[in-house]
Design a protein around this motif. Structure first.
Motif, PDB file in Angstrom:
ATOM      1  N   ASN A  18       0.804  -1.220   0.000  1.00 49.82           N
ATOM      2  CA  ASN A  18       0.000   0.000   0.000  1.00 49.82           C
ATOM      3  C   ASN A  18       0.842   1.278   0.000  1.00 49.82           C
ATOM      4  OD1 ASN A  18      -2.300  -1.525   0.040  1.00 49.82           O
ATOM      5  ND2 ASN A  18      -2.870  -1.080   2.147  1.00 49.82           N
ATOM      6  N   TYR A  19       2.078   1.163   0.462  1.00 49.35           N
ATOM      7  CA  TYR A  19       2.914   2.366   0.619  1.00 49.35           C
ATOM      8  C   TYR A  19       4.137   2.358  -0.288  1.00 49.35           C
ATOM      9  CZ  TYR A  19      -0.060   2.652   4.688  1.00 49.35           C
ATOM     10  OH  TYR A  19      -1.166   2.702   5.503  1.00 49.35           O
ATOM     11  N   LEU A  68       4.227   5.712  -2.263  1.00 51.62           N
ATOM     12  CA  LEU A  68       4.498   6.835  -1.367  1.00 51.62           C
ATOM     13  C   LEU A  68       5.956   6.835  -0.928  1.00 51.62           C
ATOM     14  CD1 LEU A  68       3.318   9.234   0.212  1.00 51.62           C
ATOM     15  CD2 LEU A  68       2.839   7.641   2.094  1.00 51.62           C
ATOM     16  N   ASN A  94      -1.932   7.012  -7.974  1.00 53.38           N
ATOM     17  CA  ASN A  94      -0.873   7.275  -6.998  1.00 53.38           C
ATOM     18  C   ASN A  94      -0.211   8.626  -7.253  1.00 53.38           C
ATOM     19  OD1 ASN A  94      -1.142   4.818  -5.576  1.00 53.38           O
ATOM     20  ND2 ASN A  94       0.079   3.748  -7.114  1.00 53.38           N
ATOM     21  N   GLN A 104      -2.689  11.537  -6.327  1.00 49.76           N
ATOM     22  CA  GLN A 104      -2.901  11.712  -4.889  1.00 49.76           C
ATOM     23  C   GLN A 104      -1.672  12.292  -4.191  1.00 49.76           C
ATOM     24  OE1 GLN A 104      -4.011   7.745  -3.774  1.00 49.76           O
ATOM     25  NE2 GLN A 104      -6.118   7.964  -4.502  1.00 49.76           N
ATOM     26  N   ILE A 105      -0.496  11.871  -4.604  1.00 48.16           N
ATOM     27  CA  ILE A 105       0.732  12.283  -3.910  1.00 48.16           C
ATOM     28  C   ILE A 105       1.298  13.590  -4.467  1.00 48.16           C
ATOM     29  CG2 ILE A 105       3.103  11.617  -3.348  1.00 48.16           C
ATOM     30  CD1 ILE A 105       2.125   8.662  -3.508  1.00 48.16           C
ATOM     31  N   ALA A 131      -1.057  14.301  -0.787  1.00 48.01           N
ATOM     32  CA  ALA A 131      -1.449  13.389   0.295  1.00 48.01           C
ATOM     33  C   ALA A 131      -0.212  12.797   0.963  1.00 48.01           C
ATOM     34  CB  ALA A 131      -2.330  12.272  -0.257  1.00 48.01           C
ATOM     35  N   ILE A 184      -3.175   8.735   2.517  1.00 49.21           N
ATOM     36  CA  ILE A 184      -3.156   7.539   1.667  1.00 49.21           C
ATOM     37  C   ILE A 184      -3.862   6.392   2.390  1.00 49.21           C
ATOM     38  CG2 ILE A 184      -1.679   5.771   0.635  1.00 49.21           C
ATOM     39  CD1 ILE A 184      -1.669   8.363  -0.920  1.00 49.21           C
ATOM     40  N   THR A 214      -7.427   4.454   1.352  1.00 44.82           N
ATOM     41  CA  THR A 214      -7.521   2.993   1.294  1.00 44.82           C
ATOM     42  C   THR A 214      -8.623   2.471   2.204  1.00 44.82           C
ATOM     43  OG1 THR A 214      -5.132   2.884   0.861  1.00 44.82           O
ATOM     44  CG2 THR A 214      -6.215   0.851   1.537  1.00 44.82           C
TER      45      THR A 214
END
Length: 418
Positions: free
Chosen positions: A31-32, A35, A249, A252-253, A258, A263, A267
């Motif tokens: 998930n990360y 990021l 991704n 959002q980032i 985010a 993040i 989710t």
């Protein structure tokens, strides 16, 4: 009969526990990845795209090898467990990524994610084949909808907690990510443990083995028209679906700014709606059939890219994730069950292998195509194009439904349709 029912119930129990551990692994690592790559390692858009596509490219070769290995196995459980362990070892290696010289870190990280999918593809292929053997046809929709609901709740809680942890650190601090990667590895061991608890009945070897089996395993599945029709439709849908993965991704980032907590909230919002909709999708699939429900799934999935780029407001993006999560649940559940329905039990491994090999090719091309659209235009045009492509897949699934209904009215695929 009672013993068989008992073993099925036991397998369902341990499949859920195994899935819980697997979900925690994903919730504390996968998930990360983007990021971590963008905020800590300074990855480019192209490298972020490779995080989605490179694993698919490497997985394509793994699927070819894995299909031959699985076709020779009388028992799949041990092979699946070993594949899981090696996959989680790659996550463990990410703990030490900061010891790599700064100019190479992002590329090493992308490469580790890609190589991780070699044993990861073995894991996916063998697990799908194993669970298809262990769970009877008539229990799949109800069991997998319940299993997915439980795993989504676990993922939601885990992701939220991880987001709170990340919020306590600076966005560019690698330490919390290293901690998460280590936690993921520990739960990977738990995942292997519960996989071994499954009850698998050894398959008997045929009395007269066919010498040409090695060759027919690769091509015979394409003589099955039901499978080929589903294959064409699924590959097209997956292309339209996956072309926006990296774009979400990046948006959002880089555009909405985010951090780890947001993040996680995106989710969690997505997973909440999955939890409340899994059972509904399972009931609808039982009532109307998977082929018909895929039409509605594709239309719902089409809304996600366009709705996302309407605003960079983080609270708005949470609402969008709640809405789109409803259709993610249907996609995950129905596509997998549809695959199992159009495959024959005696050589299901070969069907799934060929399907995943072709899916891996799509998985490599699609995210790169999405990033290419971003580079030659802008994020709004790229995401809007993705929405148009996704919506067009509804027509492909209409073709799937009509074709199967006309040509194969008595097939298992159509038994539940009214």
């Amino acid at each position: 009969m009672d013993d068989n029912f008992k073993s099925v119930k036991q397998n369902e129990k341990f499949s859920i526990l195994n899935g819980v551990a697997s979900t925690i692994v994903a919730s504390t690592s996968n998930n990360y990845f983007s990021l971590f790559a963008i905020s800590v390692l300074g990855a480019t858009n192209y490298q972020v795209g490779l995080i989605s596509s490179l694993p698919q490219f490497i997985g394509m070769f793994a699927m070819i090898i894995g299909s031959f290995i699985l076709s020779r196995l009388e028992e799949k459980k041990k092979f699946t467990a070993i594949s899981i362990l090696f996959t989680r070892l790659f996550v463990f290696s990410m703990v030490f990524i900061m010891f790599v010289p700064p100019e190479y870190r992002s590329w090493v990280f992308v490469l580790l994610i890609g190589l991780m999918n070699f044993p990861g593809s073995f894991m996916l292929l063998s697990w799908q084949s194993l669970i298809g053997d262990l769970i009877p046809d008539q229990r799949r929709n109800s069991f997998f909808s319940e299993r997915n609901r439980i795993l989504t709740i676990v993922g939601m809680i885990t992701t939220f907690l991880m987001g709170i942890i990340l919020q306590q650190f600076d966005k560019a601090n690698p330490l919390p990510y290293q901690i998460l990667f280590f936690i993921a590895f520990v739960f990977g061991i738990v995942e292997v443990y519960y996989l071994f608890k499954h009850v698998e009945h050894k398959k008997e070897k045929p009395v007269k083995p066919i010498k040409q089996k090695r060759l027919t395993l690769k091509w015979d599945v394409f003589k099955d028209k039901r499978f080929v029709i589903f294959l064409i439709c699924s590959l097209y849908f997956n292309f339209t679906w996956q072309m926006a993965w990296s774009l979400f991704n990046i948006y959002q980032i880089k555009y909405a700014y985010a951090n780890g907590l947001w993040i996680s909230l995106f989710t969690v919002a997505n997973q909440i709606s999955q939890v409340i909709s899994y059972k509904w999708w399972g009931r609808m699939a039982d009532k109307h059939g998977n082929a018909k429900m895929l039409i509605f799934v594709s239309l719902g999935m089409a809304s996600a890219p366009l709705l996302t780029v309407l605003s960079t407001n983080l609270y708005y993006l949470i609402v969008v994730n709640v809405f789109t999560g409803l259709f993610v649940a249907g996609t995950v559940l129905i596509l997998f069950n549809q695959l199992l329905e159009v495959t024959k039990e005696e050589n299901r491994s070969s069907y799934i292998a060929n399907y995943n090999i072709l899916l891996a090719i799509i998985g490599f091309i699609a995210p790169q195509f999405g990033v290419f659209l971003l580079e030659i235009s802008n994020i709004n045009i790229a995401m809007t194009t993705s929405t148009i492509f996704r919506a067009s897949s509804a027509f492909v699934f209409i073709w799937l439904y009509i074709s199967l209904k006309k040509k194969y009215p008595a097939s298992p695929l159509m038994l539940n349709q009214k």
